[in-house]
Design a protein around this motif. Structure first.
Motif, PDB file in Angstrom:
ATOM      1  N   LEU A 408       0.849  -1.199   0.000  1.00 41.45           N
ATOM      2  CA  LEU A 408       0.000   0.000   0.000  1.00 41.45           C
ATOM      3  C   LEU A 408       0.880   1.243   0.000  1.00 41.45           C
ATOM      4  CD1 LEU A 408      -2.827  -0.935   2.563  1.00 41.45           C
ATOM      5  CD2 LEU A 408      -3.012  -0.841   0.089  1.00 41.45           C
ATOM      6  N   ALA A 409       1.963   1.197   0.790  1.00 41.98           N
ATOM      7  CA  ALA A 409       2.870   2.343   0.829  1.00 41.98           C
ATOM      8  C   ALA A 409       3.479   2.596  -0.549  1.00 41.98           C
ATOM      9  CB  ALA A 409       3.971   2.111   1.861  1.00 41.98           C
ATOM     10  N   LEU A 410       3.660   1.527  -1.324  1.00 42.62           N
ATOM     11  CA  LEU A 410       4.247   1.670  -2.663  1.00 42.62           C
ATOM     12  C   LEU A 410       3.220   2.124  -3.705  1.00 42.62           C
ATOM     13  CD1 LEU A 410       6.587  -1.464  -2.867  1.00 42.62           C
ATOM     14  CD2 LEU A 410       7.252   0.911  -2.518  1.00 42.62           C
ATOM     15  N   GLY A 411       1.957   2.190  -3.328  1.00 45.10           N
ATOM     16  CA  GLY A 411       0.954   2.666  -4.282  1.00 45.10           C
ATOM     17  C   GLY A 411      -0.198   1.705  -4.505  1.00 45.10           C
ATOM     18  N   CYS A 412      -0.052   0.459  -4.055  1.00 46.40           N
ATOM     19  CA  CYS A 412      -1.127  -0.528  -4.246  1.00 46.40           C
ATOM     20  C   CYS A 412      -2.440   0.013  -3.692  1.00 46.40           C
ATOM     21  CB  CYS A 412      -0.754  -1.824  -3.528  1.00 46.40           C
ATOM     22  SG  CYS A 412      -2.120  -2.992  -3.372  1.00 46.40           S
ATOM     23  N   HIS A 413      -3.523  -0.199  -4.415  1.00 40.11           N
ATOM     24  CA  HIS A 413      -4.845   0.225  -3.955  1.00 40.11           C
ATOM     25  C   HIS A 413      -5.762  -0.971  -3.708  1.00 40.11           C
ATOM     26  CE1 HIS A 413      -3.531   4.261  -4.611  1.00 40.11           C
ATOM     27  NE2 HIS A 413      -4.705   4.757  -4.305  1.00 40.11           N
ATOM     28  N   LEU A 414      -5.157  -2.131  -3.533  1.00 44.50           N
ATOM     29  CA  LEU A 414      -5.903  -3.346  -3.181  1.00 44.50           C
ATOM     30  C   LEU A 414      -7.040  -3.654  -4.151  1.00 44.50           C
ATOM     31  CD1 LEU A 414      -6.121  -3.576   0.722  1.00 44.50           C
ATOM     32  CD2 LEU A 414      -5.083  -5.159  -0.883  1.00 44.50           C
ATOM     33  N   CYS A 415      -6.747  -3.540  -5.446  1.00 42.52           N
ATOM     34  CA  CYS A 415      -7.776  -3.896  -6.422  1.00 42.52           C
ATOM     35  C   CYS A 415      -7.856  -5.413  -6.567  1.00 42.52           C
ATOM     36  CB  CYS A 415      -7.499  -3.242  -7.778  1.00 42.52           C
ATOM     37  SG  CYS A 415      -6.115  -3.980  -8.682  1.00 42.52           S
ATOM     38  N   ARG A 416      -6.881  -6.097  -6.007  1.00 45.13           N
ATOM     39  CA  ARG A 416      -6.877  -7.563  -5.946  1.00 45.13           C
ATOM     40  C   ARG A 416      -6.905  -8.198  -7.336  1.00 45.13           C
ATOM     41  NH1 ARG A 416     -11.046  -6.401  -1.817  1.00 45.13           N
ATOM     42  NH2 ARG A 416     -12.582  -7.555  -3.039  1.00 45.13           N
ATOM     43  N   SER A 417      -6.109  -7.601  -8.241  1.00 48.27           N
ATOM     44  CA  SER A 417      -6.028  -8.144  -9.602  1.00 48.27           C
ATOM     45  C   SER A 417      -4.600  -8.514  -9.962  1.00 48.27           C
ATOM     46  CB  SER A 417      -6.550  -7.115 -10.608  1.00 48.27           C
ATOM     47  OG  SER A 417      -7.739  -6.549 -10.151  1.00 48.27           O
ATOM     48  N   CYS A 418      -3.760  -8.752  -8.944  1.00 45.12           N
ATOM     49  CA  CYS A 418      -2.339  -9.052  -9.197  1.00 45.12           C
ATOM     50  C   CYS A 418      -2.180 -10.181 -10.200  1.00 45.12           C
ATOM     51  CB  CYS A 418      -1.627  -9.470  -7.921  1.00 45.12           C
ATOM     52  SG  CYS A 418      -2.046  -8.538  -6.465  1.00 45.12           S
ATOM     53  N   HIS A 419      -3.066 -11.179 -10.125  1.00 45.98           N
ATOM     54  CA  HIS A 419      -2.912 -12.366 -10.962  1.00 45.98           C
ATOM     55  C   HIS A 419      -3.090 -12.048 -12.443  1.00 45.98           C
ATOM     56  CE1 HIS A 419      -7.111 -11.957  -9.752  1.00 45.98           C
ATOM     57  NE2 HIS A 419      -7.461 -12.583 -10.845  1.00 45.98           N
ATOM     58  N   GLU A 420      -3.609 -10.838 -12.750  1.00 48.88           N
ATOM     59  CA  GLU A 420      -3.759 -10.483 -14.158  1.00 48.88           C
ATOM     60  C   GLU A 420      -2.474  -9.892 -14.742  1.00 48.88           C
ATOM     61  OE1 GLU A 420      -7.311  -8.115 -14.405  1.00 48.88           O
ATOM     62  OE2 GLU A 420      -8.486  -9.703 -13.464  1.00 48.88           O
ATOM     63  N   GLY A 421      -1.526  -9.548 -13.880  1.00 41.51           N
ATOM     64  CA  GLY A 421      -0.210  -9.114 -14.344  1.00 41.51           C
ATOM     65  C   GLY A 421      -0.180  -7.747 -15.000  1.00 41.51           C
ATOM     66  N   LYS A 422      -1.270  -6.960 -14.804  1.00 41.29           N
ATOM     67  CA  LYS A 422      -1.305  -5.648 -15.452  1.00 41.29           C
ATOM     68  C   LYS A 422      -1.397  -4.542 -14.406  1.00 41.29           C
ATOM     69  CE  LYS A 422      -4.784  -6.712 -18.173  1.00 41.29           C
ATOM     70  NZ  LYS A 422      -5.833  -6.659 -19.199  1.00 41.29           N
ATOM     71  N   CYS A 423      -0.619  -4.702 -13.343  1.00 42.14           N
ATOM     72  CA  CYS A 423      -0.704  -3.746 -12.229  1.00 42.14           C
ATOM     73  C   CYS A 423      -0.388  -2.331 -12.712  1.00 42.14           C
ATOM     74  CB  CYS A 423       0.261  -4.151 -11.124  1.00 42.14           C
ATOM     75  SG  CYS A 423       0.305  -3.006  -9.744  1.00 42.14           S
ATOM     76  N   ASN A 424      -1.366  -1.460 -12.583  1.00 39.63           N
ATOM     77  CA  ASN A 424      -1.189  -0.081 -13.033  1.00 39.63           C
ATOM     78  C   ASN A 424      -0.230   0.709 -12.159  1.00 39.63           C
ATOM     79  OD1 ASN A 424      -2.590   0.520 -15.435  1.00 39.63           O
ATOM     80  ND2 ASN A 424      -4.526   0.232 -14.383  1.00 39.63           N
ATOM     81  N   TRP A 425       0.104   0.169 -10.984  1.00 39.18           N
ATOM     82  CA  TRP A 425       0.995   0.873 -10.071  1.00 39.18           C
ATOM     83  C   TRP A 425       2.431   0.357 -10.185  1.00 39.18           C
ATOM     84  CZ3 TRP A 425      -0.524   5.235  -7.676  1.00 39.18           C
ATOM     85  CH2 TRP A 425      -1.903   5.494  -7.700  1.00 39.18           C
ATOM     86  N   GLY A 426       2.674  -0.562 -11.122  1.00 38.95           N
ATOM     87  CA  GLY A 426       4.054  -1.026 -11.351  1.00 38.95           C
ATOM     88  C   GLY A 426       4.549  -1.991 -10.295  1.00 38.95           C
ATOM     89  N   ILE A 427       3.639  -2.571  -9.514  1.00 38.95           N
ATOM     90  CA  ILE A 427       4.073  -3.462  -8.428  1.00 38.95           C
ATOM     91  C   ILE A 427       3.987  -4.927  -8.871  1.00 38.95           C
ATOM     92  CG2 ILE A 427       3.663  -4.165  -6.036  1.00 38.95           C
ATOM     93  CD1 ILE A 427       2.365  -1.334  -5.659  1.00 38.95           C
ATOM     94  N   ALA A 428       2.760  -5.408  -9.103  1.00 33.90           N
ATOM     95  CA  ALA A 428       2.579  -6.832  -9.416  1.00 33.90           C
ATOM     96  C   ALA A 428       2.522  -7.050 -10.926  1.00 33.90           C
ATOM     97  CB  ALA A 428       1.318  -7.356  -8.749  1.00 33.90           C
TER      98      ALA A 428
END
Lengths: 502, 144
Positions: A408-428
């Motif tokens: 969250l500190a890095l920008g994650c907004h917990l959209c819970r879509s990491c498994h899609e590999g298209k993290c808009n925040w550059g994390i997952a």
């Protein structure tokens, strides 16, 4: 035929405020936003939106918001909209439902049902701004024997220890599940904070060996990227037996995320799925675990503590007792609300137990058996604030792992879509154009800020209790009182009800 | 002197800097009022090609060729190192636009004069607004 499913969230654009700068369009990897050149207006396709808030945060005029759709099936307390939609999705695809991050279901949060004590009159509080307030601690076996050499001098029989300046570590998140820049941010923050980050099971990128003294390397069932230099570079080695988000199952990193760099780090072919088996195929008993613990200690000349990480499950206390006897220095327990880069939804939402109960039971069991000093206890699985840290330590933990809070500190907004590999925040994600959205210069500072802020709050709360050392708070359950809990829950947590005296 | 530098590695090509520049130089305090329905004329431009993006604005060159080439004395380099343009003196010959090796001087929307980045010293921001609002620290304002 695929059943149409109404999008869960809607993108609402205030057209009075929108200046059609198209920043939202450029920043959305899900291609939600588009510009209609005929009307000169922006459009949004709600069905593609994962509610990650990237567009909301970057919109310069704050013209965007995402709202929960009020479209509903006929109200049914048993068959709610999500349950029905999940049936439709599975009927459409025939697949296992996948989810990311932690369990979002409304189970009780025991942290929020415990209250912390403070001193009044007879045992005065301490002001951390005026008096020393120690949050530094050591992790490892504390049971040292008094032995003397021939000259009668004391021999150092203390097992290797991890020194932490703050009672918080960054939990295991593999390179592959999260990006290079996310790893760099964690590594640099751990170095500056005097704590540790954990490589997860994906190996250690060659660029990050320089952060070795602040690195915990993981050995998981897939054994990705494990070799001599990897083990030697680290401050400690963690054997991952399980993960709170998906106890009892392994991992599956899709081939699409195995980029050239990830492939080199994990030591597996590029583009091939990375499968972590559910069990370690060489561990079927505590005796087997002991063999791996000592293999790793032997490989690193007994210089590094070995951590064994398990998911909090029904029999956690007995398992922890076995781990303590296996020769491990530290036990890490991961609660059922812990995050993940991908897990089957049913497992994430229904398997495991709350970390609070598992921790209290493990600490009690080890104390009852007289082996609490043989191991340190690390807990993770949704530690959300400094108050959770205080409560965890009072329940018996030595320190806490934070994963979701760090993201969250890095920008994650917990959209819970990491498994899609298209993290808009550059994390997952491993997509280079998305990874670059997380500048580690910004990321590591935000992590340092977060943990520094928590440490101040921890010091304030300790001061209030009249305790000036974090080690004096450990297992100090008299500092906790339950509220809204049953007798069984109070017994399991080993705490009194609010209002009961010492 | 402190200059604006662009780190291509972190530029996302979001073009926010262009809008923040146009807003800063609009003289208004409400971004919607300043920019809604208008074509913007920013003094910083993001160049995009595939995966490569970077923002370009005036480098405030030591030996500024635009100042040397200005036929009306409208362009000058101040003691603070900032290259400024006096639009009242500018005759709109656009020689500076032609000679600038970075394409960082451009015709003003009026068409009768040139304009360029003056590090937000000519508006109410006080500090370069593009730097302040870059979401990824790709544009920095520092001494090098």
């Amino acid at each position: 035929m695929n059943m149409y499913i109404q999008p869960e969230y809607e993108v609402i654009r205030n057209s009075d405020k929108c200046i059609a700068c198209r920043v939202c369009e450029r920043q959305c990897a899900n291609l939600v936003h588009s510009f209609d050149s005929e009307t000169g207006k922006m459009k949004a396709d709600d069905s593609k939106c994962v509610n990650c808030h990237r567009c909301v945060c970057l919109c310069p005029t704050h013209a965007l918001k995402i709202v929960k759709s009020d479209d509903t099936y006929k109200i049914n307390a048993n068959w709610d909209n999500q349950t029905i939609n999940e049936v439709y999705k599975q009927a459409n695809t025939g697949g296992v439902l996948l989810s990311s991050m932690g369990n979002p279901k409304p189970y009780p949060v025991y942290w929020d049902r415990m209250l912390v004590n403070a001193s009044q009159v007879t045992n005065p509080p301490i002001d951390p701004l005026r008096e020393p307030m120690e949050t530094q601690l050591y992790l490892g076996k504390r049971a040292a024997k008094i032995e003397r050499d021939e000259q009668g001098k004391l021999k150092n029989t203390l097992a290797p220890q991890l020194k932490l300046k703050v009672p918080v570590l960054f939990s295991a998140m593999s390179y592959g599940s999260i990006s290079y820049n996310a790893h760099e941010s964690l590594a640099r923050a751990a170095e500056e904070l005097g704590t540790y980050y954990n490589t997860g099971e994906g190996g250690l990128h060659k660029d990050f060996y320089k952060y070795g003294k602040n690195t915990i390397v993981q050995v998981a069932s897939g054994r990705f990227g494990v070799f001599k230099d990897y083990l030697e570079s680290a401050a400690a080695i963690e054997i991952k037996m399980g993960q709170g988000a998906k106890p009892g199952i392994g991992g599956h990193l899709p081939g699409a995320k195995i980029s050239a760099d990830v492939s080199e780090t994990r030591m597996i072919p590029q583009g091939v799925d990375a499968i972590s088996p559910a069990p370690h195929h060489d561990i079927y008993s505590i005796e087997d675990l002991r063999q791996l613990v000592y293999s790793l200690k032997e490989a690193t000349e007994y210089k590094k503590p070995v951590i064994v990480k398990i998911a909090a499950v029904h029999n956690a206390a007995a398992i922890a007792s076995g781990i303590a006897r296996s020769g491990a220095d530290i036990i890490a327990i991961d609660g059922y609300r812990g995050g993940t880069g991908a897990a089957p939804t049913r497992i994430r939402d229904n398997v495991g137990i709350p970390i609070e109960l598992a921790l209290a039971q493990i600490d009690q069991r080890l104390r009852d058996e007289g082996i609490r000093d043989e191991v340190s206890i690390l807990v993770g699985g949704s530690i959300r604030s400094s108050a959770d840290v205080i409560k965890a330590i009072a329940l018996g933990a030595d320190a806490c792992y934070i994963g979701t809070a760090a993201l969250l500190a890095l920008g994650c907004h917990l959209c819970r879509s990491c498994h899609e590999g298209k993290c808009n925040w550059g994390i997952a994600t491993q997509r280079p154009d998305l990874v670059k959205r997380l500048n580690p210069d910004i990321g590591y500072k935000r992590l340092v800020n977060l943990v520094t802020a928590w440490n101040h709050e921890i010091q304030e709360m300790m001061g209030g209790m009249g305790i000036n050392s974090i080690e004096a708070l450990r297992g100090n359950r008299l500092m906790l009182r339950g509220i809204g809990l049953t007798d069984t829950e109070l017994n399991l947590l080993g705490i009194k009800y609010a209002g009961e005296s010492m | 002197m402190k200059r604006i530098y662009v780190n291509e590695k972190w530029c996302l090509g979001c073009h926010l800097c262009e809008y923040e520049c146009a807003f800063a130089n609009s003289g208004l305090t409400d971004m919607v009022k300043a920019l809604k329905g208008k074509t913007i004329h920013p003094k910083i431009r993001v160049e995009d090609s595939g995966e490569v993006h970077f923002a370009v604005n005036c480098r405030h060159c030591k030996d500024a060729i635009c100042v040397q080439s200005c036929i009306s004395g409208a362009l000058s380099k101040g003691e603070d190192g900032v290259v400024r343009i006096d639009q009242n003196k500018c005759v709109g010959c656009l020689t500076c636009v032609l000679v600038c090796p970075y394409g960082a001087v451009m015709p003003a929307p009026s068409g009768h004069a040139a304009m360029k980045c003056q590090l937000c010293t000519d508006n109410l921001c006080g500090e370069p607004n593009c730097v302040k609002h870059c979401p990824n620290n790709a544009i920095v304002y520092e001494e090098r």
